[in-house]
Design a protein around this motif. Structure first.
Motif, short mmCIF file in Angstrom:
data_model
loop_
_atom_site.label_atom_id
_atom_site.label_comp_id
_atom_site.label_asym_id
_atom_site.label_seq_id
_atom_site.Cartn_x
_atom_site.Cartn_y
_atom_site.Cartn_z
N PHE A 176 -27.87 -20.15 37.86
CA PHE A 176 -28.98 -20.09 38.69
C PHE A 176 -29.89 -21.24 38.06
N ASP A 177 -29.75 -21.48 36.81
CA ASP A 177 -30.59 -22.60 36.44
C ASP A 177 -30.25 -23.95 36.78
N ILE A 178 -28.85 -24.11 36.80
CA ILE A 178 -28.10 -25.43 37.12
C ILE A 178 -28.32 -25.65 38.48
N GLU A 179 -28.27 -24.56 39.41
CA GLU A 179 -28.29 -24.91 40.82
C GLU A 179 -29.93 -25.19 41.20
N MET A 180 -30.50 -24.60 40.41
CA MET A 180 -32.00 -24.73 40.51
C MET A 180 -32.52 -26.32 40.33
N GLY A 181 -31.96 -26.60 38.96
CA GLY A 181 -32.24 -28.10 38.80
C GLY A 181 -31.54 -29.29 39.74
N ARG A 182 -30.36 -28.79 40.10
CA ARG A 182 -29.50 -29.63 41.09
C ARG A 182 -30.46 -30.00 42.43
N ALA A 183 -30.68 -28.53 42.94
CA ALA A 183 -31.63 -28.27 43.98
C ALA A 183 -33.08 -29.27 44.23
N ALA A 184 -33.51 -29.34 42.85
CA ALA A 184 -34.77 -29.88 42.62
C ALA A 184 -34.42 -31.58 42.39
N GLY A 185 -33.07 -31.88 42.18
CA GLY A 185 -32.80 -33.34 41.92
C GLY A 185 -33.08 -33.87 40.65
N VAL A 186 -33.08 -32.92 39.59
CA VAL A 186 -33.40 -33.24 38.09
C VAL A 186 -31.80 -33.21 37.32
N HIS A 187 -31.88 -34.00 36.23
CA HIS A 187 -30.69 -33.87 35.38
C HIS A 187 -30.67 -32.11 34.99
N THR A 188 -29.61 -31.96 34.58
CA THR A 188 -29.11 -30.24 34.19
C THR A 188 -28.27 -30.34 32.94
N LEU A 189 -28.60 -29.54 31.95
CA LEU A 189 -28.06 -29.21 30.67
C LEU A 189 -27.91 -27.76 30.60
N GLY A 190 -26.43 -27.23 30.72
CA GLY A 190 -26.04 -26.14 30.42
C GLY A 190 -25.94 -25.70 28.76
N VAL A 191 -26.61 -24.47 28.47
CA VAL A 191 -25.97 -24.03 27.28
C VAL A 191 -25.26 -22.77 27.20
N THR A 192 -24.13 -22.76 26.21
CA THR A 192 -23.23 -21.88 26.45
C THR A 192 -23.48 -20.69 25.43
N TRP A 193 -24.51 -20.39 25.06
CA TRP A 193 -24.83 -19.10 23.96
C TRP A 193 -25.28 -18.15 24.89
N GLY A 194 -25.61 -18.30 26.20
CA GLY A 194 -26.35 -17.25 26.94
C GLY A 194 -25.39 -16.19 27.68
N TYR A 195 -25.82 -16.09 29.02
CA TYR A 195 -25.36 -15.06 29.57
C TYR A 195 -24.36 -15.25 30.77
N HIS A 196 -24.07 -16.58 31.08
CA HIS A 196 -23.10 -16.91 32.10
C HIS A 196 -21.81 -17.51 31.35
N PRO A 197 -20.83 -17.64 31.71
CA PRO A 197 -19.57 -18.12 31.21
C PRO A 197 -19.76 -19.54 31.35
N THR A 198 -19.24 -20.38 30.31
CA THR A 198 -19.14 -21.95 30.44
C THR A 198 -18.49 -22.47 31.60
N ASP A 199 -17.27 -21.65 32.06
CA ASP A 199 -16.42 -22.22 33.19
C ASP A 199 -17.64 -22.19 34.56
N ASP A 200 -18.23 -21.17 34.39
CA ASP A 200 -19.23 -21.13 35.67
C ASP A 200 -20.51 -22.11 35.50
N LEU A 201 -20.79 -22.51 34.33
CA LEU A 201 -21.72 -23.67 34.22
C LEU A 201 -21.38 -24.85 34.77
N ARG A 202 -20.21 -25.13 34.25
CA ARG A 202 -19.46 -26.28 34.65
C ARG A 202 -19.18 -26.56 36.32
N ALA A 203 -18.70 -25.32 36.86
CA ALA A 203 -18.29 -25.11 38.06
C ALA A 203 -19.59 -25.50 39.10
#
Length: 227
Positions: A176-203
């Motif tokens: 949700f964070d990554i998609e929100m950032g992309r929708a706003a047109g900003v850079h996105t940085l995913g952190v892997t210690w939280g609640y969604h799998p790394t592969d999902d953040l990458r996708a």
């Protein structure tokens, strides 16, 4: 170009590990209406969404009035937990989070923001508990915006700080964070210690991924230098 660089952080799962409180409150809310408790992984998968949207994903085949009642029960359970345990005060920041916040706040031309699925009341409790008030120039919460991944929260951060999209990074642990950032047109940085799998953040399209706060500063610098 404004010359301002902006780092916008998610809260739960990114800066603060509040998963136990979220899970317990959701289990309590479901119990009040004799609904089977969702699996822990399912509860964590909806962290970051606005509350009604989150509950709707957990009980998609139920009427809106029940979803609203469970949502209100979640709030009541969370407030009760806060009174009993201190709530956000006993939910720790992730290792290294405070050092990164302080380092960024000390940089000339860098501002910090937060965009969270928490309500403002919850964010205020978390900031007070961890002494974060002095560091953040803009704070956006779910009770004043559409649910993530709508870009409203990030766009408001830009408006309040005057930062350009090209100089802004959204940092979060969920798609949700990554998609929100992309929708706003900003850079996105995913952190892997939280609640969604790394592969999902990458996708979801994260520009970069980091495995610990010790890598956040260099990742932000890399993204800002892409401008």
């Amino acid at each position: 170009m404004s010359g301002t660089r902006l780092a916008v952080f998610d809260m739960d799962g990114t800066l603060m590990d509040s998963q136990d409180f979220i899970v317990q409150a959701m289990e309590g809310a479901f119990a009040r209406y004799s609904l089977p408790a969702p699996a822990r992984a399912d509860i964590l998968s909806i962290v970051g969404l606005s509350l009604f949207e989150a509950v709707a994903r957990l009980i998609p085949d139920h009427p809106d009035d029940l979803i609203l009642q469970v949502s209100e029960a979640y709030k009541a359970c969370f407030i009760a937990q806060r009174a009993q345990t201190g709530g956000e005060a006993s939910a720790p920041l992730y290792p290294g989070a405070r050092a990164v916040i302080e380092a960024l706040a000390a940089r000339r031309g860098v501002l910090l923001g937060v965009a969270t699925g928490k309500a403002r009341r919850g964010l205020d409790h978390a900031f007070a508990a961890h002494g974060l008030d002095p560091f953040f120039s803009t704070r956006q919460t779910a009770d004043h915006h559409p649910s993530k991944p709508h870009p409203s929260m990030v766009l408001s951060c830009l408006n309040e700080t005057g930062a350009d999209k090209s100089d802004t990074v959204m940092i979060g642990d969920t798609t949700f964070d990554i998609e929100m950032g992309r929708a706003a047109g900003v850079h996105t940085l995913g952190v892997t210690w939280g609640y969604h799998p790394t592969d999902d953040l990458r996708a979801a399209g994260a520009d970069l991924l980091v495995d610990g706060f010790d890598a956040v500063l260099s990742a932000l610098d890399e993204l800002w230098e892409r401008t």
